[in-house]
Motif scaffolding. Structure first.
Motif, PDB file in Angstrom:
ATOM      1  N   ALA A  20      39.477   5.802  -7.546  1.00 22.76           N
ATOM      2  CA  ALA A  20      38.469   5.027  -6.827  1.00 22.76           C
ATOM      3  C   ALA A  20      37.609   5.960  -5.984  1.00 22.76           C
ATOM      4  CB  ALA A  20      39.134   3.995  -5.934  1.00 22.76           C
ATOM      5  N   ILE A  21      36.292   5.777  -6.074  1.00 16.87           N
ATOM      6  CA  ILE A  21      35.385   6.570  -5.255  1.00 16.87           C
ATOM      7  C   ILE A  21      35.511   6.101  -3.815  1.00 16.87           C
ATOM      8  CG2 ILE A  21      32.963   7.175  -4.861  1.00 16.87           C
ATOM      9  CD1 ILE A  21      32.443   6.629  -7.771  1.00 16.87           C
ATOM     10  N   PRO A  22      35.679   6.995  -2.888  1.00 16.64           N
ATOM     11  CA  PRO A  22      35.790   6.578  -1.487  1.00 16.64           C
ATOM     12  C   PRO A  22      34.627   5.683  -1.088  1.00 16.64           C
ATOM     13  CG  PRO A  22      36.259   8.919  -1.734  1.00 16.64           C
ATOM     14  CD  PRO A  22      35.767   8.442  -3.052  1.00 16.64           C
ATOM     15  N   ARG A  23      34.926   4.639  -0.317  1.00 13.46           N
ATOM     16  CA  ARG A  23      33.910   3.665   0.059  1.00 13.46           C
ATOM     17  C   ARG A  23      32.772   4.314   0.825  1.00 13.46           C
ATOM     18  NH1 ARG A  23      36.116  -1.596   2.936  1.00 13.46           N
ATOM     19  NH2 ARG A  23      37.203  -1.603   0.915  1.00 13.46           N
ATOM     20  N   LEU A  24      33.100   5.232   1.728  1.00 14.78           N
ATOM     21  CA  LEU A  24      32.066   5.883   2.510  1.00 14.78           C
ATOM     22  C   LEU A  24      31.159   6.734   1.627  1.00 14.78           C
ATOM     23  CD1 LEU A  24      30.801   6.516   5.223  1.00 14.78           C
ATOM     24  CD2 LEU A  24      32.497   8.352   5.517  1.00 14.78           C
ATOM     25  N   LEU A  26      30.542   6.287  -1.587  1.00 13.34           N
ATOM     26  CA  LEU A  26      29.714   5.408  -2.405  1.00 13.34           C
ATOM     27  C   LEU A  26      28.554   4.836  -1.599  1.00 13.34           C
ATOM     28  CD1 LEU A  26      29.403   4.054  -5.147  1.00 13.34           C
ATOM     29  CD2 LEU A  26      30.886   2.207  -4.354  1.00 13.34           C
ATOM     30  N   LEU A  27      28.826   4.519  -0.335  1.00 14.48           N
ATOM     31  CA  LEU A  27      27.776   4.006   0.530  1.00 14.48           C
ATOM     32  C   LEU A  27      26.702   5.065   0.769  1.00 14.48           C
ATOM     33  CD1 LEU A  27      26.637   1.823   2.399  1.00 14.48           C
ATOM     34  CD2 LEU A  27      28.098   2.729   4.216  1.00 14.48           C
ATOM     35  N   SER A  30      24.457   5.489  -2.205  1.00 12.47           N
ATOM     36  CA  SER A  30      23.645   4.290  -2.448  1.00 12.47           C
ATOM     37  C   SER A  30      22.568   4.099  -1.395  1.00 12.47           C
ATOM     38  CB  SER A  30      24.537   3.043  -2.471  1.00 12.47           C
ATOM     39  OG  SER A  30      25.563   3.150  -3.420  1.00 12.47           O
TER      40      SER A  30
END
Length: 279
Positions: A20-24, A26-27, A30
């Motif tokens: 899973a790509i870290p949420r931070l 990915l943010l 984006s």
């Protein structure tokens, strides 16, 4: 490193999952596109002077443009519904030679440049056009009239409803229709009481999108219908003229269209979500 037979079998049974790509992270990747998309909208909203906004809301030019836009888009949406529904049902339920070509022709106005659409309408329905010449001999002139606005809006917006309606009709369970036919229902009764109610949420979403496209139509309208206040000047055309004459009035109209577009998109999403969540 040696792998035993047992470890290989365990690896085969274990489903592979990508990391899973870290949420931070990915943010962060984006964020540039998100900022780019939102910045012009934010700039438009913050640029409007509240005092000028309130003054322009009661201006006669705005009232004429809104009234004409509401009238013409209602007519073009009704035309798309009336004439587009049979075509959508044909494409959804019948397989025939040339269907792919017909489907492509229906989609063509969706990707045509607006200027090309306007010229095509003018060549077809203008005073010296393919059909417009005959109408002119009968004393009927379509170009540069309110009717021309409706025709231009219908040409560019009806395919949005037709394509959505095709998906709606194709998604209706045929077994339910066949059960109604076995019980003695005629094809028209099956369509009216079974097919149409089941496909209606999707059709409604297509109608809303078609209306929104008609509301924002500019290129084909200004070429085929012109930009005459009170007769052919819809809100997008009034914004174009106001940008040269009265920027505050143009900004007010742009804000109204922005709010309407946001509400339309939100409404379509709610309709489609209810359709997906329905048992």
């Amino acid at each position: 490193m040696e792998y035993t037979t047992a470890s290989l079998r365990t690896a085969e049974r274990r489903p592979w999952r990508p990391r899973a790509i870290p949420r931070l992270g990915l943010l962060l990747v984006s964020l540039p596109m998100l900022v780019y998309l939102l910045l012009p909208i934010l700039a438009l909203i913050t640029r409007i002077d509240p005092a000028a906004l309130m003054a322009n809301l009661i201006s006669p030019e705005l009232g004429q443009a809104i009234g004409l836009s509401i009238t013409t888009t209602a007519c073009s949406t009704a035309l798309g519904l009336t004439l587009g529904t049979p075509l959508a049902y044909l494409l959804a339920r019948r397989r025939f030679r040339g269907r792919s070509l017909l489907d492509t022709l229906v989609e063509l106005p969706m990707v045509l440049p607006p200027s090309v659409a306007g010229i095509a309408l003018l060549i077809a329905f203008g005073r010296r056009g393919m059909i417009g010449g005959w109408l002119d001999d009968l004393g009927l002139s379509l170009a540069f009239t309110t009717v021309a606005v409706v025709l231009a809006q219908t040409f560019v917006s009806a395919p949005f409803y037709i394509k959505t309606a095709v998906a709606g009709f194709a998604g209706v369970d045929r077994e339910i229709e066949q059960a109604a036919e076995i019980d003695g229902a005629s094809p028209l009764q099956v369509f009216a009481w079974i097919t149409l109610p089941l496909a209606w949420p999707v059709l409604l979403g297509g109608l809303v999108m078609s209306w929104a496209r008609a509301l924002g139509e500019f290129g084909a309208t200004i070429i085929f219908a012109g930009n005459f206040p009170g007769r052919t000047q819809t809100m997008p055309l009034a914004i174009y003229l106001g940008f040269e004459l009265d920027l505050d009035l143009a900004l007010t109209m742009a804000l109204i269209l922005l709010a309407v577009s946001f509400f339309v998109l939100w409404l379509v999403k709610m309709i489609l979500r209810q359709q997906v969540d329905a048992p």
